[in-house]
Design a protein around this motif. Structure first.
Motif, PDB file in Angstrom:
ATOM      1  N   ASN A  91       0.836  -1.197   0.000  1.00 46.92           N
ATOM      2  CA  ASN A  91       0.000   0.000   0.000  1.00 46.92           C
ATOM      3  C   ASN A  91       0.872   1.248   0.000  1.00 46.92           C
ATOM      4  O   ASN A  91       1.871   1.330   0.724  1.00 46.92           O
ATOM      5  CB  ASN A  91      -0.914   0.009   1.224  1.00 46.92           C
ATOM      6  N   LEU A  92       0.480   2.222  -0.800  1.00 42.23           N
ATOM      7  CA  LEU A  92       1.235   3.471  -0.895  1.00 42.23           C
ATOM      8  C   LEU A  92       0.672   4.507   0.077  1.00 42.23           C
ATOM      9  O   LEU A  92      -0.525   4.502   0.381  1.00 42.23           O
ATOM     10  CB  LEU A  92       1.168   4.019  -2.321  1.00 42.23           C
ATOM     11  N   SER A  93       1.535   5.399   0.537  1.00 45.91           N
ATOM     12  CA  SER A  93       1.115   6.473   1.450  1.00 45.91           C
ATOM     13  C   SER A  93       0.501   7.606   0.642  1.00 45.91           C
ATOM     14  O   SER A  93       1.064   8.052  -0.365  1.00 45.91           O
ATOM     15  CB  SER A  93       2.309   6.994   2.249  1.00 45.91           C
ATOM     16  N   GLU A  94      -0.644   8.086   1.092  1.00 44.20           N
ATOM     17  CA  GLU A  94      -1.318   9.169   0.382  1.00 44.20           C
ATOM     18  C   GLU A  94      -0.734  10.526   0.777  1.00 44.20           C
ATOM     19  O   GLU A  94      -0.246  10.717   1.890  1.00 44.20           O
ATOM     20  CB  GLU A  94      -2.815   9.142   0.685  1.00 44.20           C
ATOM     21  N   THR A 131      12.684  -4.003  -8.047  1.00 43.75           N
ATOM     22  CA  THR A 131      13.744  -4.971  -7.745  1.00 43.75           C
ATOM     23  C   THR A 131      14.640  -4.455  -6.627  1.00 43.75           C
ATOM     24  O   THR A 131      15.128  -5.235  -5.793  1.00 43.75           O
ATOM     25  CB  THR A 131      14.592  -5.252  -9.005  1.00 43.75           C
ATOM     26  N   ASP A 132      14.828  -3.133  -6.595  1.00 49.51           N
ATOM     27  CA  ASP A 132      15.651  -2.520  -5.549  1.00 49.51           C
ATOM     28  C   ASP A 132      14.921  -2.407  -4.215  1.00 49.51           C
ATOM     29  O   ASP A 132      15.480  -1.901  -3.239  1.00 49.51           O
ATOM     30  CB  ASP A 132      16.122  -1.129  -5.988  1.00 49.51           C
ATOM     31  N   GLY A 133      13.661  -2.820  -4.173  1.00 42.69           N
ATOM     32  CA  GLY A 133      12.923  -2.846  -2.918  1.00 42.69           C
ATOM     33  C   GLY A 133      11.908  -1.734  -2.727  1.00 42.69           C
ATOM     34  O   GLY A 133      11.289  -1.638  -1.664  1.00 42.69           O
ATOM     35  N   LEU A 134      11.690  -0.925  -3.745  1.00 42.17           N
ATOM     36  CA  LEU A 134      10.680   0.126  -3.639  1.00 42.17           C
ATOM     37  C   LEU A 134       9.296  -0.444  -3.916  1.00 42.17           C
ATOM     38  O   LEU A 134       9.148  -1.456  -4.609  1.00 42.17           O
ATOM     39  CB  LEU A 134      10.980   1.272  -4.618  1.00 42.17           C
ATOM     40  N   ASN A 135       8.277   0.214  -3.387  1.00 44.03           N
ATOM     41  CA  ASN A 135       6.905  -0.246  -3.593  1.00 44.03           C
ATOM     42  C   ASN A 135       6.481  -0.174  -5.058  1.00 44.03           C
ATOM     43  O   ASN A 135       5.696  -0.995  -5.532  1.00 44.03           O
ATOM     44  CB  ASN A 135       5.929   0.590  -2.756  1.00 44.03           C
ATOM     45  N   ASP A 136       6.968   0.842  -5.729  1.00 42.62           N
ATOM     46  CA  ASP A 136       6.522   1.122  -7.093  1.00 42.62           C
ATOM     47  C   ASP A 136       7.591   1.977  -7.747  1.00 42.62           C
ATOM     48  O   ASP A 136       8.656   2.226  -7.165  1.00 42.62           O
ATOM     49  CB  ASP A 136       5.173   1.857  -7.062  1.00 42.62           C
ATOM     50  N   TRP A 155      -0.763  12.281  -8.512  1.00 52.15           N
ATOM     51  CA  TRP A 155      -1.000  13.343  -7.527  1.00 52.15           C
ATOM     52  C   TRP A 155      -1.342  12.789  -6.151  1.00 52.15           C
ATOM     53  O   TRP A 155      -1.216  13.495  -5.152  1.00 52.15           O
ATOM     54  CB  TRP A 155      -2.135  14.250  -7.979  1.00 52.15           C
ATOM     55  N   GLU A 156      -1.802  11.571  -6.083  1.00 52.05           N
ATOM     56  CA  GLU A 156      -2.382  11.055  -4.837  1.00 52.05           C
ATOM     57  C   GLU A 156      -1.367  10.454  -3.866  1.00 52.05           C
ATOM     58  O   GLU A 156      -1.527  10.554  -2.648  1.00 52.05           O
ATOM     59  CB  GLU A 156      -3.446   9.986  -5.149  1.00 52.05           C
ATOM     60  N   TYR A 157      -0.308   9.827  -4.397  1.00 54.70           N
ATOM     61  CA  TYR A 157       0.549   9.018  -3.542  1.00 54.70           C
ATOM     62  C   TYR A 157       1.983   9.560  -3.468  1.00 54.70           C
ATOM     63  O   TYR A 157       2.544  10.027  -4.465  1.00 54.70           O
ATOM     64  CB  TYR A 157       0.579   7.573  -4.042  1.00 54.70           C
ATOM     65  N   GLN A 158       2.550   9.454  -2.281  1.00 55.12           N
ATOM     66  CA  GLN A 158       3.914   9.896  -2.055  1.00 55.12           C
ATOM     67  C   GLN A 158       4.908   9.017  -2.814  1.00 55.12           C
ATOM     68  O   GLN A 158       4.713   7.809  -2.929  1.00 55.12           O
ATOM     69  CB  GLN A 158       4.249   9.848  -0.567  1.00 55.12           C
ATOM     70  N   SER A 167       7.158  13.210   1.466  1.00 55.92           N
ATOM     71  CA  SER A 167       5.792  13.367   1.981  1.00 55.92           C
ATOM     72  C   SER A 167       5.135  14.672   1.538  1.00 55.92           C
ATOM     73  O   SER A 167       3.909  14.781   1.580  1.00 55.92           O
ATOM     74  CB  SER A 167       5.789  13.298   3.511  1.00 55.92           C
ATOM     75  N   ASP A 168       5.917  15.661   1.106  1.00 58.17           N
ATOM     76  CA  ASP A 168       5.316  16.946   0.723  1.00 58.17           C
ATOM     77  C   ASP A 168       5.905  17.485  -0.585  1.00 58.17           C
ATOM     78  O   ASP A 168       6.004  18.688  -0.778  1.00 58.17           O
ATOM     79  CB  ASP A 168       5.469  17.980   1.845  1.00 58.17           C
ATOM     80  N   SER A 169       6.305  16.572  -1.466  1.00 60.50           N
ATOM     81  CA  SER A 169       6.911  16.976  -2.738  1.00 60.50           C
ATOM     82  C   SER A 169       6.354  16.156  -3.895  1.00 60.50           C
ATOM     83  O   SER A 169       6.152  14.942  -3.763  1.00 60.50           O
ATOM     84  CB  SER A 169       8.436  16.800  -2.703  1.00 60.50           C
ATOM     85  N   ILE A 170       6.129  16.817  -4.996  1.00 56.75           N
ATOM     86  CA  ILE A 170       5.840  16.142  -6.262  1.00 56.75           C
ATOM     87  C   ILE A 170       7.143  16.064  -7.039  1.00 56.75           C
ATOM     88  O   ILE A 170       7.805  17.087  -7.253  1.00 56.75           O
ATOM     89  CB  ILE A 170       4.784  16.907  -7.087  1.00 56.75           C
ATOM     90  N   CYS A 171       7.510  14.870  -7.447  1.00 56.58           N
ATOM     91  CA  CYS A 171       8.755  14.698  -8.206  1.00 56.58           C
ATOM     92  C   CYS A 171       8.434  14.446  -9.676  1.00 56.58           C
ATOM     93  O   CYS A 171       7.707  13.510 -10.019  1.00 56.58           O
ATOM     94  CB  CYS A 171       9.575  13.543  -7.638  1.00 56.58           C
ATOM     95  N   ILE A 172       8.994  15.297 -10.521  1.00 51.61           N
ATOM     96  CA  ILE A 172       8.854  15.151 -11.972  1.00 51.61           C
ATOM     97  C   ILE A 172      10.216  14.753 -12.519  1.00 51.61           C
ATOM     98  O   ILE A 172      11.184  15.509 -12.417  1.00 51.61           O
ATOM     99  CB  ILE A 172       8.383  16.462 -12.627  1.00 51.61           C
ATOM    100  N   ALA A 173      10.286  13.554 -13.086  1.00 57.00           N
ATOM    101  CA  ALA A 173      11.552  13.035 -13.599  1.00 57.00           C
ATOM    102  C   ALA A 173      11.598  13.165 -15.120  1.00 57.00           C
ATOM    103  O   ALA A 173      10.687  12.700 -15.811  1.00 57.00           O
ATOM    104  CB  ALA A 173      11.741  11.580 -13.181  1.00 57.00           C
ATOM    105  N   PHE A 174      12.650  13.785 -15.624  1.00 50.27           N
ATOM    106  CA  PHE A 174      12.886  13.859 -17.064  1.00 50.27           C
ATOM    107  C   PHE A 174      13.588  12.567 -17.489  1.00 50.27           C
ATOM    108  O   PHE A 174      14.624  12.208 -16.912  1.00 50.27           O
ATOM    109  CB  PHE A 174      13.765  15.056 -17.399  1.00 50.27           C
ATOM    110  N   ILE A 175      13.017  11.871 -18.452  1.00 49.69           N
ATOM    111  CA  ILE A 175      13.606  10.623 -18.912  1.00 49.69           C
ATOM    112  C   ILE A 175      14.852  10.941 -19.741  1.00 49.69           C
ATOM    113  O   ILE A 175      14.782  11.612 -20.766  1.00 49.69           O
ATOM    114  CB  ILE A 175      12.615   9.804 -19.743  1.00 49.69           C
TER     115      ILE A 175
END
Length: 243
Positions: A91-94, A131-136, A155-158, A167-175
């Motif tokens: 489960n992801l944190s909202e 594979t590195d152990g992250l939820n998603d 927008w919903e999940y940390q 917990s209080d940031s939106i991360c936008i990753a450039f591929i």
């Protein structure tokens, strides 16, 4: 008498030495006035050009979407099911919206300039993160050179990208990797449009702070890359020091 008159008369025009000197002085003054006028015009022109450049820079910093084109309606949003995302492992944190911070990152992978290639790239990134152990997949959004905005945690999940700030940031990753190559116009346009949507929908506060990921990491990290970082440092909301 004739000798005295010859000393007073200069040539056939009948001008005295005094008149000749006065005329020459007027010519010198006239010439200097013209040069001074030309110098003043040149200074005013240069001042106008420099002020115009400064004003343009300030406008772009306050509203950078002017530079890349403002149109949130034509943003190409690719939902998770469209890029065949795997389910989260736990489960992801909202989020508690709106968030106050935007973090710009790079995936430090090869870039992609077609939807097919970008989908493959996003899938591989998710696979590696899990594979590195992250939820998603770690990021909230990813933007490709195709102009697509690929939803990660949305927008919903940390996310799980920048320890201490998730917990209080939106991360936008450039591929891509941006130490040698510049981000494309399409990527910059998509990122700006996404941020604007976030503010309009109250997912992001209007006076948000913006950082490059490397500013907030304790370890040495080159995300978002030198060239992309140089660009975001000109954006109005970018902050030099994190609080």
């Amino acid at each position: 008498m004739s000798n005295e008159k010859s000393r007073q008369i200069n040539g056939p025009t009948g001008l005295t030495d005094y008149h000749v000197t006065l005329a020459n002085n007027h010519k010198v003054i006239e010439s200097r006035s013209i040069w001074m006028f030309m110098i003043v015009v040149l200074i005013c022109t240069l001042t106008g050009v420099l002020f115009g450049a400064y004003l343009t820079k300030m406008i772009l910093q306050q509203n950078p979407t002017v530079q890349y084109g403002k149109s949130t309606e034509d943003l190409n949003i690719i939902e998770r099911n469209k890029w065949n995302a795997k389910s989260s492992q736990f489960n992801l944190s909202e989020f508690k919206l709106p968030v106050k911070r935007i973090i710009i990152a790079s995936t430090n992978t090869e870039n992609c300039n077609t939807t097919t290639k970008c989908i493959e790239r996003v899938q591989k990134i998710q696979e590696k993160h899990q594979t590195d152990g992250l939820n998603d997949i770690a990021y909230n959004f990813l933007v490709g050179d195709d102009g697509g905005i690929y939803i990660g945690r949305g927008w919903e999940y940390q996310g799980e990208h920048t320890k201490g700030y998730d917990s209080d940031s939106i991360c936008i990753a450039f591929i891509g990797t941006f130490d040698v190559l510049q981000p494309s116009h399409q990527q910059l346009h998509s990122a700006h449009g996404l941020i604007e949507v976030g503010v309009e929908k109250n997912h992001i506060i209007s006076d948000y702070d913006l950082y490059g990921q490397s500013q907030l990491l304790s370890r040495n990290d080159n995300s978002p890359g030198t060239l992309l970082f140089d660009i975001i440092k000109t954006w109005y909301h970018w902050k030099r020091v994190a609080y």
